[in-house]
Scaffold this motif. Structure first.
Motif, PDB file in Angstrom:
ATOM      1  N   PHE A 104       0.803  -1.261  -0.073  1.00 33.14           N
ATOM      2  CA  PHE A 104       0.082   0.042   0.021  1.00 33.14           C
ATOM      3  C   PHE A 104       0.780   1.215  -0.081  1.00 33.14           C
ATOM      4  N   GLU A 105       0.365   2.147  -0.703  1.00 35.80           N
ATOM      5  CA  GLU A 105       1.224   3.569  -1.121  1.00 35.80           C
ATOM      6  C   GLU A 105       0.479   4.621   0.036  1.00 35.80           C
ATOM      7  N   PRO A 106       1.174   5.561   0.563  1.00 36.74           N
ATOM      8  CA  PRO A 106       2.621   5.385   0.580  1.00 36.74           C
ATOM      9  C   PRO A 106       3.400   4.344   1.653  1.00 36.74           C
ATOM     10  N   PHE A 107       4.444   3.993   1.732  1.00 37.12           N
ATOM     11  CA  PHE A 107       4.972   2.672   2.270  1.00 37.12           C
ATOM     12  C   PHE A 107       6.091   2.924   2.956  1.00 37.12           C
ATOM     13  N   PHE A 108       6.522   2.127   3.846  1.00 38.63           N
ATOM     14  CA  PHE A 108       7.882   2.329   4.469  1.00 38.63           C
ATOM     15  C   PHE A 108       8.939   2.172   3.244  1.00 38.63           C
ATOM     16  N   MET A 109       9.902   3.077   3.414  1.00 34.16           N
ATOM     17  CA  MET A 109      10.706   3.219   2.032  1.00 34.16           C
ATOM     18  C   MET A 109      11.719   1.900   1.954  1.00 34.16           C
ATOM     19  N   ARG A 110      11.985   1.282   2.929  1.00 34.90           N
ATOM     20  CA  ARG A 110      12.616  -0.143   2.972  1.00 34.90           C
ATOM     21  C   ARG A 110      12.059  -1.227   2.224  1.00 34.90           C
ATOM     22  N   PHE A 111      10.657  -1.139   2.242  1.00 36.97           N
ATOM     23  CA  PHE A 111      10.056  -2.381   1.461  1.00 36.97           C
ATOM     24  C   PHE A 111      10.291  -2.425   0.229  1.00 36.97           C
ATOM     25  N   LYS A 112      10.586  -1.422  -0.541  1.00 37.48           N
ATOM     26  CA  LYS A 112      10.620  -1.466  -2.237  1.00 37.48           C
ATOM     27  C   LYS A 112      12.251  -1.936  -2.125  1.00 37.48           C
ATOM     28  N   VAL A 121       8.997  -7.663  -7.576  1.00 35.94           N
ATOM     29  CA  VAL A 121       8.398  -6.543  -8.293  1.00 35.94           C
ATOM     30  C   VAL A 121       7.428  -6.022  -7.409  1.00 35.94           C
ATOM     31  N   SER A 122       7.443  -4.834  -7.053  1.00 35.15           N
ATOM     32  CA  SER A 122       6.419  -4.038  -6.335  1.00 35.15           C
ATOM     33  C   SER A 122       5.384  -3.847  -6.904  1.00 35.15           C
ATOM     34  N   VAL A 123       4.121  -3.773  -6.295  1.00 36.83           N
ATOM     35  CA  VAL A 123       2.792  -3.489  -7.361  1.00 36.83           C
ATOM     36  C   VAL A 123       2.072  -2.724  -6.149  1.00 36.83           C
ATOM     37  N   TYR A 124       1.679  -1.566  -6.447  1.00 36.19           N
ATOM     38  CA  TYR A 124       1.375  -0.351  -5.653  1.00 36.19           C
ATOM     39  C   TYR A 124      -0.369  -0.584  -5.716  1.00 36.19           C
ATOM     40  N   VAL A 125      -0.853  -0.233  -4.342  1.00 34.97           N
ATOM     41  CA  VAL A 125      -2.127   0.070  -4.030  1.00 34.97           C
ATOM     42  C   VAL A 125      -2.234   1.471  -3.457  1.00 34.97           C
ATOM     43  N   PRO A 126      -2.666   2.502  -3.992  1.00 35.78           N
ATOM     44  CA  PRO A 126      -2.764   3.609  -3.129  1.00 35.78           C
ATOM     45  C   PRO A 126      -3.922   3.822  -2.074  1.00 35.78           C
ATOM     46  N   LEU A 127      -3.479   4.364  -0.944  1.00 42.69           N
ATOM     47  CA  LEU A 127      -4.283   4.609   0.214  1.00 42.69           C
ATOM     48  C   LEU A 127      -4.980   6.248  -0.073  1.00 42.69           C
ATOM     49  N   ARG A 128      -6.398   6.199  -0.246  1.00 42.73           N
ATOM     50  CA  ARG A 128      -6.969   7.435  -0.367  1.00 42.73           C
ATOM     51  C   ARG A 128      -8.387   7.467   0.308  1.00 42.73           C
ATOM     52  N   THR A 129      -9.200   8.568   0.125  1.00 43.56           N
ATOM     53  CA  THR A 129     -10.432   8.495   0.744  1.00 43.56           C
ATOM     54  C   THR A 129     -11.236   8.092  -0.585  1.00 43.56           C
ATOM     55  N   THR A 142      -8.336   4.870   2.909  1.00 49.53           N
ATOM     56  CA  THR A 142      -8.499   3.361   2.821  1.00 49.53           C
ATOM     57  C   THR A 142      -8.083   2.944   1.478  1.00 49.53           C
ATOM     58  N   PHE A 143      -8.693   1.838   0.891  1.00 44.33           N
ATOM     59  CA  PHE A 143      -8.216   1.281  -0.410  1.00 44.33           C
ATOM     60  C   PHE A 143      -9.441   0.897  -0.925  1.00 44.33           C
ATOM     61  N   ASP A 144      -9.517   0.977  -2.448  1.00 43.83           N
ATOM     62  CA  ASP A 144     -10.612   0.626  -3.424  1.00 43.83           C
ATOM     63  C   ASP A 144     -10.434  -0.933  -3.553  1.00 43.83           C
ATOM     64  N   ARG A 145     -11.443  -1.570  -3.077  1.00 44.20           N
ATOM     65  CA  ARG A 145     -11.533  -3.113  -3.013  1.00 44.20           C
ATOM     66  C   ARG A 145     -11.306  -3.904  -4.136  1.00 44.20           C
ATOM     67  N   LYS A 146     -12.085  -3.326  -5.237  1.00 48.94           N
ATOM     68  CA  LYS A 146     -11.726  -3.818  -6.438  1.00 48.94           C
ATOM     69  C   LYS A 146     -10.621  -3.446  -7.266  1.00 48.94           C
ATOM     70  N   GLU A 147     -10.129  -2.194  -6.727  1.00 51.06           N
ATOM     71  CA  GLU A 147      -8.570  -2.351  -7.344  1.00 51.06           C
ATOM     72  C   GLU A 147      -7.513  -3.267  -6.775  1.00 51.06           C
ATOM     73  N   TYR A 388       8.195   7.955  -1.795  1.00 55.41           N
ATOM     74  CA  TYR A 388       6.738   7.820  -2.641  1.00 55.41           C
ATOM     75  C   TYR A 388       7.065   7.527  -4.151  1.00 55.41           C
ATOM     76  N   HIS A 389       6.750   6.611  -4.427  1.00 56.54           N
ATOM     77  CA  HIS A 389       7.382   5.957  -5.649  1.00 56.54           C
ATOM     78  C   HIS A 389       6.047   6.409  -6.772  1.00 56.54           C
ATOM     79  N   PRO A 390       6.339   7.093  -7.544  1.00 57.68           N
ATOM     80  CA  PRO A 390       5.434   8.073  -8.658  1.00 57.68           C
ATOM     81  C   PRO A 390       5.175   6.757  -9.714  1.00 57.68           C
ATOM     82  N   SER A 391       4.442   5.586  -9.344  1.00 56.32           N
ATOM     83  CA  SER A 391       4.195   4.794 -10.307  1.00 56.32           C
ATOM     84  C   SER A 391       3.327   5.108 -11.311  1.00 56.32           C
TER      85      SER A 391
END
Length: 445
Positions: A104-112, A121-129, A142-147, A388-391
């Motif tokens: 989940f983005e943003p993330f602890f930088m050491r994860f990547k 390979v990191s795959v990103y899911v953004p946290l947003r309202t 939160t995160f979009d369930r379908k996404e 913050y990875h600008p994927s």
């Protein structure tokens, strides 16, 4: 409470990593007693690869209470050299080149960084309202369930969960965690849950572990928790961490540990066990160091929020953790940063402040040295992974995705609440630009 003194009564002193007081007295006494013990030869010898029995016993007792089930001291705990080491050997054990890890983005930088080193390979899911409105508090995210489900493929090996989230302070709800667990069971994916800030919660629902609510714990979960104690007990230099999980999943981690460091240092394990046993007895009492540090950090968080909110700087109130995510765009618009060569998001403004508004050459030089920056040309001495990875998949998202890329949030800074002396210095420098901030600081200090 006297805010100028640590719980031991000693004066606070700033250090490189931000801690400005020593560990609790009983932990220091435990380390001293272990170092002075001449009666046992085993103290100075390598312990078993699973970790010292006394520490595993103290951990099993503690987590059995927290997780409301019995933790097997011999099968479900592995002591590591800090939580990051636990995360690293988890990746080495389960990731092959090309395997995907959802984070989940943003993330602890050491994860990547760890994923990259393992060939993953990191795959990103953004946290947003979900409403599209700006987040006021971290738990609004939160995160979009379908996404999220769309990110699962036949290459997905793991999902790495940081709960509470670093850096936003978002705590995942029971419904969110159950949904994540069900997806991982459906697609046969492992969960690595990093609970580093679990005791730093301030408002809203209490911290919930995915292992607390998901019944198929033994099938999916590796729980990396150790680094929190370095934060809580202010002793992350001891490098004590641990991983909790089912025996069949921990087996390969034990092999990775043996072939990397052989064992975690014995003296600090024993001293840590003594300190943890004392805290186990004080759990949920006024004597608990956890409670003191939580209240102390909450006091600091509120001070910073009061300061930042009075300047037009956009912040998300963290409901947990020890970071404040702040958007400094309004400040940047008043500063000419064209002379700054480092174009990484969030770096230009701090460098400019330190160089031009600091009036503290020693502070400036120490920070530049600590982060490996050449003070004359401002070129990084190493290629740090961007926080913050600008994927590409997320570059069109709105502010609440928290991508903070160069175009939208050039001036984003994460403020570490515990580093009072250094951060107040930096905020004082920003005060050279924002007059209201200077007034607020005068009142608070």
């Amino acid at each position: 409470m006297n805010r100028s003194l640590a719980p031991n009564g000693q004066k606070r002193e700033s250090t490189d990593n931000g801690a400005n007081y020593n560990p609790p007295k009983h932990l220091l006494e435990a380390l001293k007693s272990v170092a002075n013990d001449n009666s046992s030869l085993e103290i100075h010898q390598k312990t078993g690869h699973k970790g010292h029995p006394s520490l595993r016993k103290a951990l099993a007792y503690f987590y059995s209470i927290l997780m409301n089930r019995t933790i097997d001291v011999n099968k479900e705990i592995l002591v590591t050299a800090g939580a990051l080491h636990g995360i690293h050997i988890t990746a080495k054990s389960y990731l092959n080149p090309g395997d995907e890890v959802i984070i989940f983005e943003p993330f602890f930088m050491r994860f990547k960084s760890v994923i990259d080193l393992s060939g993953g390979v990191s795959v990103y899911v953004p946290l947003r309202t979900l409403s599209g409105q700006r987040a006021i508090e971290s738990n609004d995210l939160t995160f979009d369930r379908k996404e999220l489900e769309s990110k699962f493929t036949n290459r997905t090996k793991m999902i790495w969960l940081n709960n509470p989230n670093n850096p936003t302070g978002k705590m995942f709800t029971e419904e969110e965690l159950l949904f994540i667990g069900q997806l991982c069971e459906k697609y046969d994916v492992l969960i690595m849950s990093d609970e580093v800030s679990q005791f730093h919660y301030y408002e809203g629902h209490h911290h919930t572990r995915i292992g607390d609510i998901y019944m198929n714990y033994a099938d999916i979960l590796i729980d990396s928790n150790g680094e929190q104690w370095g934060k809580l007990f202010v002793n992350n230099g001891w490098r004590i961490g641990w991983v909790i999980g089912p025996d069949r999943l921990l087996w390969s981690l034990r092999v990775s540990l043996i072939t990397s460091i052989a064992a975690v240092p014995t003296p600090t394990q024993i001293a840590f066990a003594i300190g943890l046993e004392i805290e186990n007895q004080r759990l949920n009492t006024n004597q608990s160091f956890y409670n003191w540090l939580k209240n102390d950090t909450l006091f600091k968080r509120n001070r910073f929020l009061q300061i930042l909110n009075g300047t037009g700087i956009d912040v998300i109130k963290p409901n947990s953790g020890y970071f404040i995510v702040a958007n400094f765009t309004n400040v940047i618009n008043k500063v000419d940063l064209s002379s700054q060569k480092d174009e990484r998001p969030g770096f230009q403004l701090p460098y400019w402040l330190l160089k031009h508004k600091g009036n503290n050459i020693e502070l400036y030089q120490n920070i530049m040295k600590y982060y490996g920056i050449d003070e004359f040309n401002f070129e990084p001495a190493f290629n740090e992974t961007n926080l913050y990875h600008p994927s590409p998949a997320n570059t069109s998202a709105d502010e609440d995705t928290l991508q903070f890329n160069k175009q939208n949030f050039l001036g984003t800074i994460m403020v570490f609440v515990g580093v009072v002396s250094v951060i107040f210095e930096l905020i004082g420098l920003i005060g050279a630009i924002c007059e209201n901030l200077v007034i607020t600081l005068t009142i608070l200090i």
